[in-house]
Design a protein around this motif. Sequence first.
Motif, PDB file in Angstrom:
ATOM      1  N   LEU A   1       0.409  -1.084  -0.012  1.00 38.24           N
ATOM      2  CA  LEU A   1      -0.348  -0.170   0.543  1.00 38.24           C
ATOM      3  C   LEU A   1       0.453   1.529   0.491  1.00 38.24           C
ATOM      4  CD1 LEU A   1      -3.206  -1.042   2.769  1.00 38.24           C
ATOM      5  CD2 LEU A   1      -2.669  -0.917  -0.327  1.00 38.24           C
ATOM      6  N   LEU A   2       2.258   1.255   0.785  1.00 41.67           N
ATOM      7  CA  LEU A   2       3.084   2.317   0.619  1.00 41.67           C
ATOM      8  C   LEU A   2       2.968   2.782  -0.787  1.00 41.67           C
ATOM      9  CD1 LEU A   2       3.244   4.168   2.762  1.00 41.67           C
ATOM     10  CD2 LEU A   2       6.001   2.867   3.207  1.00 41.67           C
ATOM     11  N   LEU A   3       4.038   1.520  -1.121  1.00 43.58           N
ATOM     12  CA  LEU A   3       4.230   1.344  -2.523  1.00 43.58           C
ATOM     13  C   LEU A   3       3.252   2.125  -3.670  1.00 43.58           C
ATOM     14  CD1 LEU A   3       6.423  -1.631  -2.860  1.00 43.58           C
ATOM     15  CD2 LEU A   3       7.527   0.196  -2.780  1.00 43.58           C
ATOM     16  N   ASP A   4       2.234   1.706  -3.180  1.00 41.43           N
ATOM     17  CA  ASP A   4       1.023   2.843  -4.193  1.00 41.43           C
ATOM     18  C   ASP A   4       1.106   3.847  -3.684  1.00 41.43           C
ATOM     19  OD1 ASP A   4       0.195   0.420  -5.340  1.00 41.43           O
ATOM     20  OD2 ASP A   4      -1.323  -0.717  -3.766  1.00 41.43           O
ATOM     21  N   HIS A   5       0.951   4.443  -2.383  1.00 39.31           N
ATOM     22  CA  HIS A   5       1.274   5.405  -1.564  1.00 39.31           C
ATOM     23  C   HIS A   5       2.091   6.679  -2.761  1.00 39.31           C
ATOM     24  CE1 HIS A   5       0.108   9.053   0.698  1.00 39.31           C
ATOM     25  NE2 HIS A   5       1.941   8.815   1.076  1.00 39.31           N
ATOM     26  N   TYR A   6       3.107   6.141  -2.652  1.00 34.27           N
ATOM     27  CA  TYR A   6       4.161   6.942  -3.227  1.00 34.27           C
ATOM     28  C   TYR A   6       4.315   6.228  -5.179  1.00 34.27           C
ATOM     29  CZ  TYR A   6       5.403   8.585   0.737  1.00 34.27           C
ATOM     30  OH  TYR A   6       5.471   9.014   2.197  1.00 34.27           O
TER      31      TYR A   6
ATOM     32  N   TRP B   1      12.736  -1.362  -5.739  1.00 35.54           N
ATOM     33  CA  TRP B   1      11.620  -0.481  -4.590  1.00 35.54           C
ATOM     34  C   TRP B   1      12.108  -0.049  -3.823  1.00 35.54           C
ATOM     35  CZ3 TRP B   1       9.964  -2.750  -0.163  1.00 35.54           C
ATOM     36  CH2 TRP B   1      10.004  -4.423   0.307  1.00 35.54           C
ATOM     37  N   GLU B   2      13.266  -0.695  -2.605  1.00 27.62           N
ATOM     38  CA  GLU B   2      13.656  -0.397  -1.482  1.00 27.62           C
ATOM     39  C   GLU B   2      14.148   0.956  -1.830  1.00 27.62           C
ATOM     40  OE1 GLU B   2      15.475  -4.601  -1.760  1.00 27.62           O
ATOM     41  OE2 GLU B   2      14.243  -4.860   0.185  1.00 27.62           O
ATOM     42  N   ARG B   3      15.173   1.064  -2.623  1.00 27.46           N
ATOM     43  CA  ARG B   3      15.367   2.371  -3.159  1.00 27.46           C
ATOM     44  C   ARG B   3      14.582   3.774  -3.203  1.00 27.46           C
ATOM     45  NH1 ARG B   3      17.685   5.989  -6.096  1.00 27.46           N
ATOM     46  NH2 ARG B   3      17.093   3.861  -8.429  1.00 27.46           N
ATOM     47  N   ASN B   4      14.281   3.621  -4.357  1.00 24.93           N
ATOM     48  CA  ASN B   4      12.925   4.524  -4.135  1.00 24.93           C
ATOM     49  C   ASN B   4      11.627   4.816  -3.489  1.00 24.93           C
ATOM     50  OD1 ASN B   4      13.877   4.457  -6.205  1.00 24.93           O
ATOM     51  ND2 ASN B   4      12.610   3.167  -7.391  1.00 24.93           N
ATOM     52  N   LEU B   5      11.189   3.580  -2.642  1.00 22.61           N
ATOM     53  CA  LEU B   5      10.531   3.386  -1.319  1.00 22.61           C
ATOM     54  C   LEU B   5      11.774   4.876  -0.160  1.00 22.61           C
ATOM     55  CD1 LEU B   5       8.149   3.550   0.012  1.00 22.61           C
ATOM     56  CD2 LEU B   5       8.772   1.137   0.720  1.00 22.61           C
ATOM     57  N   LEU B   6      12.789   4.569   0.208  1.00 19.33           N
ATOM     58  CA  LEU B   6      13.320   5.204   1.097  1.00 19.33           C
ATOM     59  C   LEU B   6      14.076   6.496   0.699  1.00 19.33           C
ATOM     60  CD1 LEU B   6      15.664   5.384   3.221  1.00 19.33           C
ATOM     61  CD2 LEU B   6      17.299   5.120   1.552  1.00 19.33           C
ATOM     62  N   TRP B   7      13.789   6.893  -0.654  1.00 14.98           N
ATOM     63  CA  TRP B   7      13.942   7.722  -1.226  1.00 14.98           C
ATOM     64  C   TRP B   7      12.769   9.074  -0.870  1.00 14.98           C
ATOM     65  CZ3 TRP B   7      18.067  10.853  -0.513  1.00 14.98           C
ATOM     66  CH2 TRP B   7      19.172  10.612  -0.616  1.00 14.98           C
ATOM     67  N   ALA B   8      11.059   8.579  -1.568  1.00 16.75           N
ATOM     68  CA  ALA B   8      10.456   8.965  -1.365  1.00 16.75           C
ATOM     69  C   ALA B   8      10.169   9.176   0.064  1.00 16.75           C
ATOM     70  CB  ALA B   8       9.249   7.958  -1.916  1.00 16.75           C
TER      71      ALA B   8
END
Length: 196
Positions: free
Chosen positions: A46-51, A60-67
């Motif tokens: 859901l967090l990935l969808d949010h961002y 995805w992990e790196r992109n989520l961290l930066w988001a």
Amino acid sequence: MKSSYAGPLKEPLAPIRRPALSEDAAAVLRAELERLRSERAVKIGLLLDHYEIARSDPQWERNLLWALIDEHVPGLADPHRGDDGAPVGATLDWTVSRNLQLIADVARAKLDTDRSIKALCEELCQSGAYAGMKAASLQNRFNEARKMPFAELLEQAGLSLDRPDLWQQFAEAYSDTPEVENLNNSSKRKQQNNIR
């Protein structure tokens, strides 16, 4: 930088249930740990969808961290975002500072990977500061940024792509600095005149 999480992302995970004396403690704890793992996986999705990060994205992990950093840490927020948080994207004013920031962003994406600049630019164009730009345009902009006299000076002084933090610092240090813009532009004009 208030988060706009809703639904399950706003609700905390349920705590681990303690087994009763009459229960098999190990089995209950295994089940509770599996429940937590499963609930976390759902919420990460859901967090990935949010961002707006694709669940299939290998980074995805790196992109989520930066988001998350962009949204929650004002001192590290992406300078390419406007006051409303929207990406500036293709309307970027390509100053020396902005070019240095692009070099920093590509260098950061390149860390610990052997992917090509083309692939990194394609990734950067999918979301964030460069959303909406064409990957080929961003790659051309990156190549031009690397040939910019000021960037060449930094590289001659020993700065390489394995130090995105330093490129970032130079980008921030030379933001809104007309003297550097003028120096860079006059050097560029000299180079163009020498070619003719």
